[in-house]
Design a protein around this motif. Structure first.
Motif, PDB file in Angstrom:
ATOM      1  N   GLY A  28      -3.577   9.567   7.738  1.00  0.00           N
ATOM      2  CA  GLY A  28      -2.552  10.494   8.178  1.00  0.00           C
ATOM      3  C   GLY A  28      -2.463  10.584   9.693  1.00  0.00           C
ATOM      4  N   HIS A  29      -1.288  10.917  10.189  1.00  0.00           N
ATOM      5  CA  HIS A  29      -1.041  11.062  11.624  1.00  0.00           C
ATOM      6  C   HIS A  29      -1.231   9.736  12.369  1.00  0.00           C
ATOM      7  CE1 HIS A  29      -1.131  15.320  10.678  1.00  0.00           C
ATOM      8  NE2 HIS A  29      -2.333  15.162  10.160  1.00  0.00           N
ATOM      9  N   GLY A  30      -1.086   8.642  11.627  1.00  0.00           N
ATOM     10  CA  GLY A  30      -1.170   7.311  12.233  1.00  0.00           C
ATOM     11  C   GLY A  30       0.123   6.562  12.039  1.00  0.00           C
ATOM     12  N   PRO A  31       0.055   5.333  11.507  1.00  0.00           N
ATOM     13  CA  PRO A  31       1.282   4.562  11.279  1.00  0.00           C
ATOM     14  C   PRO A  31       2.214   5.289  10.312  1.00  0.00           C
ATOM     15  CG  PRO A  31      -0.684   3.194  11.030  1.00  0.00           C
ATOM     16  CD  PRO A  31      -1.156   4.604  11.107  1.00  0.00           C
ATOM     17  N   SER A  32       3.477   4.963  10.385  1.00  0.00           N
ATOM     18  CA  SER A  32       4.435   5.547   9.450  1.00  0.00           C
ATOM     19  C   SER A  32       4.189   5.005   8.051  1.00  0.00           C
ATOM     20  CB  SER A  32       5.861   5.219   9.877  1.00  0.00           C
ATOM     21  OG  SER A  32       6.129   3.836   9.701  1.00  0.00           O
ATOM     22  N   LEU A  33       4.700   5.716   7.063  1.00  0.00           N
ATOM     23  CA  LEU A  33       4.597   5.255   5.683  1.00  0.00           C
ATOM     24  C   LEU A  33       5.200   3.864   5.540  1.00  0.00           C
ATOM     25  CD1 LEU A  33       4.093   5.603   2.650  1.00  0.00           C
ATOM     26  CD2 LEU A  33       6.203   6.948   2.523  1.00  0.00           C
ATOM     27  N   GLU A  34       6.332   3.631   6.167  1.00  0.00           N
ATOM     28  CA  GLU A  34       6.982   2.328   6.067  1.00  0.00           C
ATOM     29  C   GLU A  34       6.142   1.231   6.709  1.00  0.00           C
ATOM     30  OE1 GLU A  34       9.847   5.393   5.165  1.00  0.00           O
ATOM     31  OE2 GLU A  34       8.445   5.158   6.849  1.00  0.00           O
ATOM     32  N   ASP A  35       5.585   1.503   7.890  1.00  0.00           N
ATOM     33  CA  ASP A  35       4.767   0.489   8.562  1.00  0.00           C
ATOM     34  C   ASP A  35       3.492   0.201   7.768  1.00  0.00           C
ATOM     35  OD1 ASP A  35       6.587   0.258  10.587  1.00  0.00           O
ATOM     36  OD2 ASP A  35       5.488   1.515  12.015  1.00  0.00           O
ATOM     37  N   PHE A  36       2.857   1.255   7.274  1.00  0.00           N
ATOM     38  CA  PHE A  36       1.614   1.070   6.534  1.00  0.00           C
ATOM     39  C   PHE A  36       1.878   0.299   5.240  1.00  0.00           C
ATOM     40  CE2 PHE A  36      -2.143   2.298   4.086  1.00  0.00           C
ATOM     41  CZ  PHE A  36      -3.139   2.219   5.039  1.00  0.00           C
ATOM     42  N   SER A  37       2.992   0.593   4.579  1.00  0.00           N
ATOM     43  CA  SER A  37       3.343  -0.126   3.346  1.00  0.00           C
ATOM     44  C   SER A  37       3.615  -1.591   3.624  1.00  0.00           C
ATOM     45  CB  SER A  37       4.569   0.526   2.697  1.00  0.00           C
ATOM     46  OG  SER A  37       4.305   1.859   2.317  1.00  0.00           O
ATOM     47  N   ALA A  38       4.204  -1.894   4.777  1.00  0.00           N
ATOM     48  CA  ALA A  38       4.485  -3.287   5.119  1.00  0.00           C
ATOM     49  C   ALA A  38       3.218  -4.057   5.463  1.00  0.00           C
ATOM     50  CB  ALA A  38       5.456  -3.338   6.294  1.00  0.00           C
ATOM     51  N   LEU A  39       2.234  -3.381   6.044  1.00  0.00           N
ATOM     52  CA  LEU A  39       1.022  -4.047   6.530  1.00  0.00           C
ATOM     53  C   LEU A  39      -0.098  -4.114   5.506  1.00  0.00           C
ATOM     54  CD1 LEU A  39       0.902  -2.506  10.117  1.00  0.00           C
ATOM     55  CD2 LEU A  39       1.432  -4.888   9.526  1.00  0.00           C
ATOM     56  N   THR A  40      -0.071  -3.251   4.496  1.00  0.00           N
ATOM     57  CA  THR A  40      -1.141  -3.172   3.507  1.00  0.00           C
ATOM     58  C   THR A  40      -0.530  -3.207   2.108  1.00  0.00           C
ATOM     59  OG1 THR A  40      -1.215  -0.769   3.108  1.00  0.00           O
ATOM     60  CG2 THR A  40      -2.280  -1.592   5.131  1.00  0.00           C
ATOM     61  N   PRO A  41      -1.371  -3.232   1.058  1.00  0.00           N
ATOM     62  CA  PRO A  41      -0.830  -3.265  -0.306  1.00  0.00           C
ATOM     63  C   PRO A  41      -0.269  -1.924  -0.808  1.00  0.00           C
ATOM     64  CG  PRO A  41      -3.003  -4.265  -0.202  1.00  0.00           C
ATOM     65  CD  PRO A  41      -2.812  -3.527   1.077  1.00  0.00           C
ATOM     66  N   LEU A  42      -0.294  -0.863  -0.020  1.00  0.00           N
ATOM     67  CA  LEU A  42       0.282   0.399  -0.476  1.00  0.00           C
ATOM     68  C   LEU A  42       1.720   0.179  -0.937  1.00  0.00           C
ATOM     69  CD1 LEU A  42       0.348   3.515  -0.799  1.00  0.00           C
ATOM     70  CD2 LEU A  42       1.074   3.629   1.606  1.00  0.00           C
ATOM     71  N   THR A  43       2.011   0.604  -2.166  1.00  0.00           N
ATOM     72  CA  THR A  43       3.352   0.457  -2.716  1.00  0.00           C
ATOM     73  C   THR A  43       3.848   1.817  -3.173  1.00  0.00           C
ATOM     74  OG1 THR A  43       2.755  -1.751  -3.509  1.00  0.00           O
ATOM     75  CG2 THR A  43       4.790  -0.792  -4.358  1.00  0.00           C
ATOM     76  N   VAL A  44       4.900   2.289  -2.562  1.00  0.00           N
ATOM     77  CA  VAL A  44       5.523   3.562  -2.911  1.00  0.00           C
ATOM     78  C   VAL A  44       6.939   3.256  -3.353  1.00  0.00           C
ATOM     79  CG1 VAL A  44       6.172   5.857  -2.108  1.00  0.00           C
ATOM     80  CG2 VAL A  44       4.090   4.773  -1.232  1.00  0.00           C
ATOM     81  N   GLY A  45       7.233   3.486  -4.628  1.00  0.00           N
ATOM     82  CA  GLY A  45       8.548   3.131  -5.126  1.00  0.00           C
ATOM     83  C   GLY A  45       8.619   3.242  -6.627  1.00  0.00           C
ATOM     84  N   SER A  46       9.400   2.387  -7.247  1.00  0.00           N
ATOM     85  CA  SER A  46       9.602   2.400  -8.693  1.00  0.00           C
ATOM     86  C   SER A  46       8.514   1.587  -9.379  1.00  0.00           C
ATOM     87  CB  SER A  46      10.963   1.798  -9.021  1.00  0.00           C
ATOM     88  OG  SER A  46      10.972   0.412  -8.713  1.00  0.00           O
ATOM     89  N   PRO A  47       8.338   1.784 -10.697  1.00  0.00           N
ATOM     90  CA  PRO A  47       7.393   0.935 -11.424  1.00  0.00           C
ATOM     91  C   PRO A  47       7.693  -0.553 -11.265  1.00  0.00           C
ATOM     92  CG  PRO A  47       7.972   2.830 -12.760  1.00  0.00           C
ATOM     93  CD  PRO A  47       8.857   2.877 -11.550  1.00  0.00           C
ATOM     94  N   ALA A  48       8.965  -0.922 -11.248  1.00  0.00           N
ATOM     95  CA  ALA A  48       9.308  -2.342 -11.087  1.00  0.00           C
ATOM     96  C   ALA A  48       8.834  -2.872  -9.739  1.00  0.00           C
ATOM     97  CB  ALA A  48      10.817  -2.533 -11.236  1.00  0.00           C
TER      98      ALA A  48
END
Length: 372
Positions: free
Chosen positions: A263-283
């Motif tokens: 938290g209080h670091g990279p944006s959710l979008e940047d972190f999702s692009a750089l790591t396997p974090l996936t926030v979205g639909s099941p598909a």
């Protein structure tokens, strides 16, 4: 292939309500998550080990023993068992008992831990982390495999004529995964013994995970345990889902922005692009997870982190419903497509017991002691 969830057991304030669960509530919620994971058809539930606030899972085998009594099928594991600060004799005893209580539904992931103050709390020096890892694991293996152990090392008192009680269930030690986020030496240790390697895969880019897994596979083959693609690999991952992807992003954003670790670091979008974090639909989760095979190869275990950063239990249980109904069935089917016949299945007690039977041809299997 096995699919499951792991928890780090953090007690974190929900940023949307200001509510902080008590420790008793967080522990009981963890039990509920494990039971729900089995209900929706997942294969594995794993808990971390932490000895400092704001975390509660300081005694993983106690927690897993309780869960074992409330479940029937799910494999119970650790997301880290601290091989550096736990005494290997106690690890051997605790997991042998857990094996018996669970009917063999137990394995463990060994790690060094990433919290510096824990080392002196248990009388150790963090500067000796890798020597501690190597020495303690060498003793742990012997305790599970030899009836009488005479041993002397650097970091603990010698053993003379020591016999572990109880012995491992069916005289088959629990399967061991060596877990790492960043350390090549851990991949080397896993390969040396022909154990599993679990790349936690939640904070680093795919290129980093690729290098660790490739190193492990190459060294696994070097030590004579089988071909590189026969090495036993597990991956972590983080997901948050709603059927509408933008709903998922909007709901998860305050949790991400205030998470204790990132938290209080990279944006959710940047972190999702750089790591396997996936926030979205099941598909989207299915598509992203299937992509892991491009750089990790055909692997055996996929665990998702879904309950951190103050997410309420109701939301976590909804995540499990989505995993069980819409994500894991598709992943099982798709990961099976094109999987080479010689890639081993995920290790289970039944499979290890079969391989330990004389004449079963297990000498060069994942748990053999073949070396240079």
């Amino acid at each position: 292939m096995q699919f499951g969830v792991f928890t780090v057991g953090d007690v974190t304030t929900d940023p949307t309500t200001g509510t902080t669960p008590g420790e008793a509530r967080r522990i009981s919620d963890t039990v509920a998550i494990a039971r729900k994971a089995e209900e929706v058809g997942l294969d594995v539930f794993a808990t971390g080990e932490h000895h400092n606030p704001p975390f509660v899972p300081s005694s993983p085998t106690t927690l897993l023993g309780h869960i074992a009594a409330l479940t029937e099928r799910i494999v119970l594991s650790t997301a880290t068992t601290l091989i550096t600060t736990n005494d290997p004799v106690k690890i051997a005893e605790d997991f042998s008992v857990l094996q018996h209580l669970s009917g063999g539904r137990a394995d463990l992931m060994l790690g060094r831990g990433n919290t510096g103050p824990v080392y002196p709390w248990f009388g150790q020096d963090i500067r000796q982390a890798m020597p501690l890892t190597v020495e303690n694991y060498g003793l742990l293996r012997r305790l599970w495999r030899e009836e009488v152990v005479d041993w002397e090392g650097t970091f603990r008192s010698p053993l003379q004529g020591f016999t572990l009680a109880p012995r491992p269930l069916d005289d088959v030690p629990p399967f061991v995964w060596h877990a790492s986020i960043r350390t090549p030496a851990v991949a080397e240790l896993a390969a040396h013994f022909g154990d599993g390697f679990f790349a936690n895969h939640i904070f680093w880019p795919a290129s980093h995970t690729r290098r660790l897994v490739e190193l492990y596979r190459q060294r696994f083959e070097h030590y004579g345990h089988g071909s590189a693609r026969q090495a036993v690999v597990g991956l972590g991952g983080q997901v948050f889902m709603r059927r509408n992807s933008q709903d998922a992003v909007n709901e998860f954003r305050p949790y991400f922005d205030n998470a204790p670790v990132y938290g209080h670091g990279p944006s959710l979008e940047d972190f999702s692009a750089l790591t396997p974090l996936t926030v979205g639909s099941p598909a989207q989760v299915v598509e992203r997870t299937l992509g892991f095979r491009e750089y990790a190869g055909d692997y055996q275990r996929q665990l998702f982190l879904i309950d951190h950063a103050g997410l309420p239990l109701k939301t976590v249980l909804e995540q499990l419903d989505l995993l069980g109904e819409e994500v894991v069935p598709v992943l099982r089917e798709e990961f099976a497509v094109g999987r080479p016949a010689d890639v081993p299945p995920a290790p289970t007690h039944a499979l290890l017991r079969e391989r330990s039977t004389p004449g079963a041809g297990a000498a060069a299997g994942p748990d053999s002691d073949a070396k240079d």
